[in-house]
Scaffold this motif. Structure first.
Motif, mmCIF file in Angstrom:
data_model
loop_
_atom_site.group_PDB
_atom_site.id
_atom_site.type_symbol
_atom_site.label_atom_id
_atom_site.label_comp_id
_atom_site.label_asym_id
_atom_site.label_seq_id
_atom_site.Cartn_x
_atom_site.Cartn_y
_atom_site.Cartn_z
ATOM 1 N N THR A 486 69.275 -8.734 -45.499
ATOM 2 C CA THR A 486 69.671 -9.701 -44.464
ATOM 3 C C THR A 486 69.317 -11.120 -44.887
ATOM 4 O OG1 THR A 486 69.290 -8.014 -42.767
ATOM 5 C CG2 THR A 486 69.462 -10.296 -42.026
ATOM 6 N N GLY A 487 68.089 -11.293 -45.426
ATOM 7 C CA GLY A 487 67.675 -12.617 -45.870
ATOM 8 C C GLY A 487 68.538 -13.136 -47.013
ATOM 9 N N TYR A 488 68.856 -12.264 -47.978
ATOM 10 C CA TYR A 488 69.694 -12.665 -49.116
ATOM 11 C C TYR A 488 71.085 -13.080 -48.636
ATOM 12 C CZ TYR A 488 72.458 -12.227 -53.397
ATOM 13 O OH TYR A 488 73.301 -12.471 -54.447
ATOM 14 N N TYR A 491 70.871 -16.349 -46.655
ATOM 15 C CA TYR A 491 70.688 -17.534 -47.518
ATOM 16 C C TYR A 491 72.015 -17.949 -48.141
ATOM 17 C CZ TYR A 491 69.501 -20.210 -51.690
ATOM 18 O OH TYR A 491 69.463 -21.170 -52.679
ATOM 19 N N VAL A 714 65.510 -14.296 -39.062
ATOM 20 C CA VAL A 714 66.515 -14.621 -40.082
ATOM 21 C C VAL A 714 67.867 -14.913 -39.428
ATOM 22 C CG1 VAL A 714 67.828 -13.707 -42.027
ATOM 23 C CG2 VAL A 714 65.360 -13.334 -41.912
#
Length: 893
Positions: A486-488, A491, A714
């Motif tokens: 999710t973070g990748y 971003y 996030v």
């Protein structure tokens, strides 16, 4: 005692009667002002619609008829006031000398042809003796100067102007233009008749006066309605301890609320009005002026918005329209009706589940307060967008002056609707205090847990259970992987969102309408190309040749008569008398006059010869070049500089290549953004499903909850930093016929905006207006700061020790601050803003789509919600899931 009770009952009845009479008077006043406000609101909308119809940009700046009239007027004026430079006069003198010499040669050939009769031979002998053609040829330069002087006088310029404009009219007159003129005149004629005026200026002045009076009156009525509501609330304060009057006062108060709701729903809420107040530029040395060009106008009430949405062919629009009607119109009506029934009805009716629900529990489903915030956000968004775009069009220079106005404003209907929302909240609070039943009391509410019962003693539950530790480790790893994914994706979504915004900004800048349709340099180049082409291909028609021959014959007849009169004047010298005698004996003036048509044809033939035509066209072209140099602005130079920078940045050689490259990159980024957004939504859906599957595994829920909070964080960060809405309106292509030639503009970006929530807040806070700054600060606090604090407080409440978990601030943020969280309101506001903008753009751009022989305009509306909006919606829904998860953890603990 019975007498005292009877007296008290009589006083109570009298008090109720006086209260009812007083409130009836106020209610009648409220109803009258509401009715007048409704009528004036409809009247204002009709007048504004008529104003925008009479001054629409399609009848002005985008009207072929208007451009035809302006350019024809410029050409007419330039022909009439045509002045030659010394060089041009020298060139024209040579041409006139050639024509006169050709005329002399023809006359000499006629008079010197061989004669057979004795009288003819005598005339030929006399002409050879008395008429010296060499001397006449020597006088040709002076004759040519006289001809140029005659050509340059106002009378002859007027004749030439009529001939030139006849050629323009022949080029421009088409069945379409005739029908367009008739259609435009039909619109304006109907409005002139309706408002008893004779021209557009008088119509605009009349409508402006009417609108000013209506606006002032509407605000007076609105103030009166608000004042009456304040009086009713003051009566509640005065009679707050007089219980017998409460029921009567409440029922009458409900009637006031119904009136406020009715007017709030049917009166105009917001008005969008963007205009080019004046556009003045120099074209071919002349001023071209367009005034009061209405770019677009919309004025809608909530009922109008619902009607428009439901009548759309798209399912999403219909769904939103139905939701607004149910939760913003029907729910408030049902709530007001249920409160009255609950208060006046018998206990059985008052305790009815349906009545109880609408009276006390349906408030959380009522979207009236959400509509208030959404309309405010839509107004601020529209106003900011129009201010920035119209400010970009404002130019004040010698060759070009553009003055734009943004009259977008909230209307009195919005004020009334806000009053209804606040008034209904007050009535709901009052009902809880005056109800004779306990129906408003909640049922068996679950007690709030203490920190002692909430905090899980992991030491005592996990030390002897290896399975517990293993399952937590596996769950932590799985959720950490999902968090990493999710973070990748978040971003890269945020990164590509900014890159997409930069590419779109570059595209909209290089293709902006100020470098195209609103560029004097562009118009100059295209019009001069058409005019020069017309000069190069100019040929006189048979009718025009006849008209020119008639003018030449008239001049020649006058010249012959003047010459004869000069020779026949009294002579004093013997030589003069002899010449006069010989002239009268040998030359018959009537014969010369009879030869004038032949001489005129010779002149016309000479003028139309390729060599003469070429020389005359060179003179005209040099004059047009002189006028062209007087027509300019700075957009051409600015566009060249900008284009070079863009070409170097994207390594291309032309605007076409640049547009193609940007379009391909934007399409690739759009696909990747949605790909990342869908992966994020899939991760959230998987975590939600996992929570559902493990809902009974109490020992795993703390771990799952903490990692879920991180995923929510996030989503929130990506949702507020990525683009949420894109407004992109263009004229894809615009081509029309001018002087028989096609002029065209392509990819004209009317306006473009692409903003994230954070950027919207930054724009609002940076505004000089206090209301915009206030809204920006409120959005920052309740859409960004508060959700972050809620997530942090929820985590501290679950993981913290007893002292931290029992902290009042932590508990308030974790359990009670949700009602102040405006994230869900923001979602509805953005959706309504998009629907409103999309509807306005579609209706206005649709009016510009024209397909016919004379004018073709193709508009495109690329406005859309962006992946950032999907992520933000996912956060809002996921935050609701987390609140449920927190309650479950709390209860099981």
């Amino acid at each position: 005692m019975p007498e005292q009770t009877a007296q008290q009952g009589e006083r109570s009845f009298l008090s109720k009667l006086l209260l009812i009479l007083g409130l009836t008077v106020l209610l009648a006043g409220e109803a009258y002002f509401a009715y007048r406000l409704h009528v004036l609101s409809a009247q204002q909308e009709e007048i504004k619609q008529d104003y925008s119809a009479a001054n629409n940009i399609t009848l002005g700046l985008f009207s072929v008829e208007e451009w035809h009239d302006d350019i024809a007027g410029i050409l007419n004026h330039q022909v009439r006031h045509f002045t030659l430079t010394k060089k041009q006069k020298a060139q024209l003198q040579k041409e006139v000398e050639q024509i006169i010499l050709a005329l002399i040669n023809k006359a000499e050939a006629l008079v010197k042809k061989p004669q057979k009769s004795i009288s003819g031979k005598i005339k030929l002998f006399a002409i050879n003796k008395f008429v010296k053609t060499d001397k006449i040829r020597a006088q040709v330069p002076s004759f040519a100067r006289m001809v140029i002087a005659r050509v340059d006088n106002p009378a002859n310029k007027n004749q030439f102007s009529k001939m030139a404009m006849g050629k323009v009219a022949a080029l421009e007159r088409t069945p379409y233009l005739d029908s367009t003129i008739k259609a435009n005149h039909a619109i304006t004629g109907r409005l002139y008749k309706k408002y008893h005026v004779t021209d557009r200026d008088a119509l605009n002045q009349h409508l402006d006066r009417s609108l000013g009076q209506i606006r002032s009156t509407m605000y007076t009525y609105s103030s009166a309605m608000l004042g009456i509501v304040v009086v009713v609330l003051l009566l509640w304060w005065l009679f707050r301890k007089n219980t017998p009057l409460h029921a009567t006062l409440f029922i009458m108060s409900l009637l006031f609320a119904f009136i406020l709701l009715g007017i709030g729903l049917t009166a105009s809420m917001i008005e969008v009005d963007a205009r080019i107040k004046s556009l003045d530029f120099v074209l071919l040395g002349e001023h071209v002026v367009f005034k009061d060009q209405v770019l677009f106008f919309q004025s809608k009430s909530i009922m109008d918005v619902v009607h428009v949405l439901i009548s759309q062919p798209k399912v999403d629009s219909i769904l939103v329209g139905v939701l607004i009607m149910v939760f913003s119109i029907l729910f408030p009506i049902m709530k007001l009706s249920s409160t009255g029934i609950h208060l006046l009805g018998k206990r059985k009716l008052a305790e009815n589940k349906f009545i109880k629900y609408f009276a006390f529990q349906s408030g959380k489903w009522s979207m009236a307060d959400v509509i208030v915030i959404a309309i405010l956000m839509a107004y601020i968004g529209l106003n900011g967008l129009l201010e920035s775009q119209l400010a970009f069009l404002k130019i004040n220079s010698d060759p070009l002056t553009i003055v734009t106005t943004n009259n977008t404003a909230l209307q009195p209907g919005y004020i009334i609707f806000i009053c209804f929302v606040l008034y209904s909240l007050i009535l709901s609070t009052i009902l809880k205090f005056i109800t004779p039943h306990d129906a408003h009391q909640p049922g068996s509410a679950e007690p709030e847990p203490s920190a002692e019962t909430l905090v899980l003693n992991t030491d005592s539950t996990t030390a002897s259970q290896p399975t517990f530790r293993t399952s937590n480790i596996i769950l932590t790893i799985a959720l950490a992987i999902l968090l990493g994914i999710t973070g990748y994706c978040g971003y890269h979504l945020s990164l590509f969102s900014r890159q997409q915004e930069q590419l779109k900004q570059d595209y909209s800048t290089i293709n902006n309408i100020t470098f195209g349709i609103f560029s004097i340099d562009q118009w100059r180049e295209q019009i001069m190309e058409v005019v020069n082409g017309r000069v190069d291909n100019f040929k006189l028609s048979r009718q025009q040749k006849k008209a020119m021959q008639a003018q030449v014959e008239k001049q020649l007849h006058g010249l012959v008569a003047k010459t004869a009169a000069q020779i026949n004047r009294p002579q004093k010298t013997f030589a003069g008398k002899l010449k006069k005698f010989a002239f009268n004996q040998v030359i018959d003036v009537r014969d010369i006059q009879a030869q004038v048509p032949s001489f005129a044809r010779t002149i016309i033939t000479k003028v139309n010869s390729p060599a003469s035509t070429k020389r005359l066209k060179n003179i005209a072209t040099s004059k047009l070049g002189q006028l062209e140099r007087q027509t300019y602005d700075s957009t051409g130079e600015a566009q060249v500089v900008l284009a070079k920078a863009m070409y170097a940045k994207y390594q291309v050689n032309s605007t076409t290549q640049l547009n193609t490259k940007l379009t391909h990159q934007l399409e690739d980024i759009r696909k990747v953004n949605y790909y990342y957004a869908y992966i994020m939504l899939g991760c959230v859906l998987f975590v939600t499903l996992l929570w559902w599957l493990l809902r009974r595994k109490a020992h795993l829920q703390t771990t799952m909850f903490i990692l879920s909070l991180l995923i929510a964080l996030v989503l929130l960060v990506v949702g507020v930093t990525s683009s949420i809405i894109e407004v992109d309106a263009r004229i894809g292509s615009m081509s029309f016929m001018l002087l028989g030639e096609k002029l065209g503009f392509e990819n004209q970006v009317l306006f473009y905006q692409n903003k994230s929530l954070l950027e919207i807040i930054q724009v609002l806070v940076s505004q000089p207006k206090p209301d915009a700054v206030l809204v920006g600060v409120l959005l920052f606090l309740f859409v960004i700061v508060l959700p972050v604090l809620i997530l942090i407080a929820s985590g501290l409440h679950v993981l913290g020790n007893e002292r931290i978990a029992e902290n009042k601030v932590i508990r308030y943020l974790a359990f009670e601050s949700g009602k102040w969280n405006m994230a869900d309101v923001m979602v509805v506001g953005i959706a309504m803003t998009y629907i409103g903008l999309n509807g306005i753009l579609k209706s206005q751009l649709g009016g510009l789509n024209i397909h016919n022989d004379m004018l073709t305009t193709v508009t495109t509306n690329n406005s859309s919600l962006q992946p950032g909006f999907l992520v933000f919606v996912a956060y809002v829904i996921y935050e609701i899931v987390l609140s449920k998860m927190l309650k479950q953890i709390t209860n099981k603990a």
